[in-house]
Write an enzyme that holds these catalytic residues in place. Structure first.
Site, PDB file in Angstrom:
ATOM      1  N   CYS A   1      36.666  38.232  40.343  1.00  7.19           N
ATOM      2  CA  CYS A   1      35.546  38.145  41.504  1.00  7.19           C
ATOM      3  C   CYS A   1      35.368  36.779  42.125  1.00  7.19           C
ATOM      4  O   CYS A   1      35.935  36.388  43.004  1.00  7.19           O
ATOM      5  CB  CYS A   1      34.264  38.538  41.072  1.00  7.19           C
TER       6      CYS A   1
ATOM      7  N   ARG B   1      42.042  38.687  33.259  1.00  3.45           N
ATOM      8  CA  ARG B   1      42.692  38.489  34.943  1.00  3.45           C
ATOM      9  C   ARG B   1      42.189  37.240  35.612  1.00  3.45           C
ATOM     10  O   ARG B   1      41.020  36.693  35.385  1.00  3.45           O
ATOM     11  CB  ARG B   1      41.803  39.816  35.803  1.00  3.45           C
TER      12      ARG B   1
ATOM     13  N   ASP C   1      42.723  58.083  37.476  1.00  2.00           N
ATOM     14  CA  ASP C   1      43.223  56.544  37.541  1.00  2.00           C
ATOM     15  C   ASP C   1      44.891  56.956  37.409  1.00  2.00           C
ATOM     16  O   ASP C   1      45.159  57.899  36.928  1.00  2.00           O
ATOM     17  CB  ASP C   1      42.951  56.166  36.134  1.00  2.00           C
TER      18      ASP C   1
ATOM     19  N   ARG D   1      45.533  54.634  30.187  1.00  2.54           N
ATOM     20  CA  ARG D   1      44.355  54.598  30.073  1.00  2.54           C
ATOM     21  C   ARG D   1      43.355  56.128  30.316  1.00  2.54           C
ATOM     22  O   ARG D   1      42.356  56.296  29.688  1.00  2.54           O
ATOM     23  CB  ARG D   1      44.051  54.107  31.606  1.00  2.54           C
TER      24      ARG D   1
ATOM     25  N   THR E   1      35.566  45.239  46.393  1.00  5.06           N
ATOM     26  CA  THR E   1      35.184  43.646  47.386  1.00  5.06           C
ATOM     27  C   THR E   1      36.430  43.679  48.302  1.00  5.06           C
ATOM     28  O   THR E   1      37.540  43.767  47.908  1.00  5.06           O
ATOM     29  CB  THR E   1      35.198  42.971  46.101  1.00  5.06           C
TER      30      THR E   1
ATOM     31  N   THR F   1      41.036  44.813  43.986  1.00  4.21           N
ATOM     32  CA  THR F   1      41.357  44.123  45.255  1.00  4.21           C
ATOM     33  C   THR F   1      41.483  42.753  45.053  1.00  4.21           C
ATOM     34  O   THR F   1      40.882  41.501  45.076  1.00  4.21           O
ATOM     35  CB  THR F   1      40.186  44.108  46.311  1.00  4.21           C
TER      36      THR F   1
ATOM     37  N   VAL G   1      34.524  48.723  36.824  1.00  4.56           N
ATOM     38  CA  VAL G   1      33.777  49.152  37.895  1.00  4.56           C
ATOM     39  C   VAL G   1      33.525  50.810  37.731  1.00  4.56           C
ATOM     40  O   VAL G   1      32.648  51.431  37.663  1.00  4.56           O
ATOM     41  CB  VAL G   1      34.089  48.888  39.229  1.00  4.56           C
TER      42      VAL G   1
END
Length: 426
Positions: free
Chosen positions: A265, A336, A32, A37, A125, A90, A14
């Site tokens: 998600c 994930r 981050d 990364r 989210t 999240t 995102v």
């Protein structure tokens, strides 16, 4: 909107696309906590494969001055920003309750650098009310400032679809909101400056939060219905996809397909809404029943493959089975909450030897998360069964079609093969 310094907190699926788009018009600091990364991105490497090296290098600034993107894992560099946008993950806990630790940590970091007039926008989210009930008090405590007087908040739910090169950030309408009318307008104008598809200004932060969480909950429930049909039709002895094709001849039939529901998600968001509902004394029966159905599908597929092998005379113990794909969706390296692991676990429970091949997944991540070593050569064994588990484009190449032969079990989880040698589908 005048040019300003924007800090993006979290540079995953995102945050990175958001940082790149904003940096075309504003001074952006991408933060981050993962040092590796940051170093990879500085070299133009995005392991999520969402953005190319050219796109990243084009906007990179080597210092924190001027428009463009400055990358860092040092929180000191986010100071003096005017807008802070939080895009941290999240997830859920082992008990399937919201894990707000990344969100809380990000809020604490931002709170320490907030000054009068700053705006903090959350994209992660959450359940309705989380921004104002959890994040705002943390910001107040860490900053010593007063919400909606000294600093302000907004919520604009992310709508990133990993692996989708058509429906990208700027082409998806953005829901926006703010902690008061004036701030809501500022947040909306900010996103309008980069989102070509336009925006939808919600009446409140809670409405915007709720709109996001039900997007994926709705899909979860719809898929759970066809998954339950697959469980029923398997017992009846008819093909689920044939039934769906027949039903779809009616104009108002919604043509969902059965499948594994994983990822960050759809398999997670319903638990956020359920948590809030139960906190308020309501048990969300439909939401949670859908989750229970979808969570058993990996085990069902594994058992189905074993039954097909038994019916064809294979000895299961020490048999060799190949799983093609470990990511949660096609053509995307994201593992994930991948439910392929449930198939793997079920097959192992019967004493089978199981190899997993996935050229798109990150081998180190697969080892860390699933303790599985991906194989590099699919021709090392004469497999008794092959499961096409993820519809990666390259699995349709001739090399993989050669695996589809009559003397082994072929299970087509994604309905991607057109061959008389396919023994089973979901």
């Amino acid at each position: 909107m005048k040019k300003m310094k924007i800090a993006i907190i979290g540079l995953g699926y995102v945050g990175l696309p958001l940082a790149l788009e904003f940096s075309k018009k504003y001074q952006v600091v991408g933060f981050d906590i993962n040092k590796q990364r940051i170093e990879q991105l500085k070299n133009g490497i995005d392991k999520t494969k969402e953005r190319s090296s050219v796109e990243i290098q084009k906007v990179l600034n080597k210092d924190s001055i001027g428009n463009g993107l400055f990358l860092t894992n040092n929180v000191d560099f986010i100071k003096n920003s005017v807008i802070y946008i939080v895009t941290v993950p999240t997830p859920i806990t082992f008990a399937k309750t919201p894990d707000l630790n990344p969100l809380i940590s990000a809020s604490k970091k931002i709170g320490k650098v907030l000054v009068n007039g700053d705006i903090v926008i959350y994209e992660s989210t959450v359940y309705p009310g989380c921004t104002e009930e959890v994040c705002v008090p943390i910001l107040e405590n860490a900053s010593g400032l007063v919400f909606n007087k000294d600093f302000f908040c907004g919520y604009s739910p992310e709508r990133i679809n990993p692996g989708d090169k058509i429906n990208t950030l700027t082409k998806i309408k953005k829901v926006t909101s703010g902690s008061n009318t004036a701030i809501a307008k500022k947040v909306d104008e900010l996103y309008k400056s980069i989102i070509t598809a336009g925006t939808h200004l919600a009446s409140s932060i809670k409405v915007a939060e709720a709109s996001k969480v039900i997007e994926n909950a709705q899909r979860d429930v719809n898929i759970s219905f066809v998954n339950e049909l697959a469980l029923i039709f398997d017992r009846i002895g008819i093909d689920t996809n044939e039934v769906l094709e027949a039903a779809a001849t009616k104009w108002n039939f919604l043509h969902y397909k059965p499948g594994l529901v994983g990822g960050h998600c759809i398999s997670v968001d319903p638990y956020y809404l359920a948590y809030k509902a139960e906190e308020l004394g309501y048990h969300p029966a439909v939401l949670l029943s859908g989750r229970r159905v979808n969570d058993q599908m990996g085990q069902f597929v594994g058992t189905k493959v074993i039954k097909l092998m038994i019916n064809k005379g294979f000895v299961i113990k020490h048999s060799n089975i190949l799983l093609l794909g470990i990511t949660f969706k096609e053509n995307c390296p994201d593992i994930r909450n991948s439910k392929i692991i449930d198939i793997h676990t079920e097959l192992l429970s019967y004493g089978a030897n199981v190899d997993v091949y996935d050229p798109i997944a990150d081998k180190d991540e697969v080892i860390d998360q699933f303790d599985i070593n991906l194989i590099e050569d699919i021709k090392s064994f004469d497999y008794d069964a092959v499961i096409f588990a993820v519809a990666h484009h390259n699995f349709l190449s001739e090399e993989f079609q050669d695996l589809v032969i009559d003397n082994r079990i072929i299970f087509d989880l994604k309905n991607m093969l057109n061959s008389p040698y396919v023994d089973g589908r979901l």
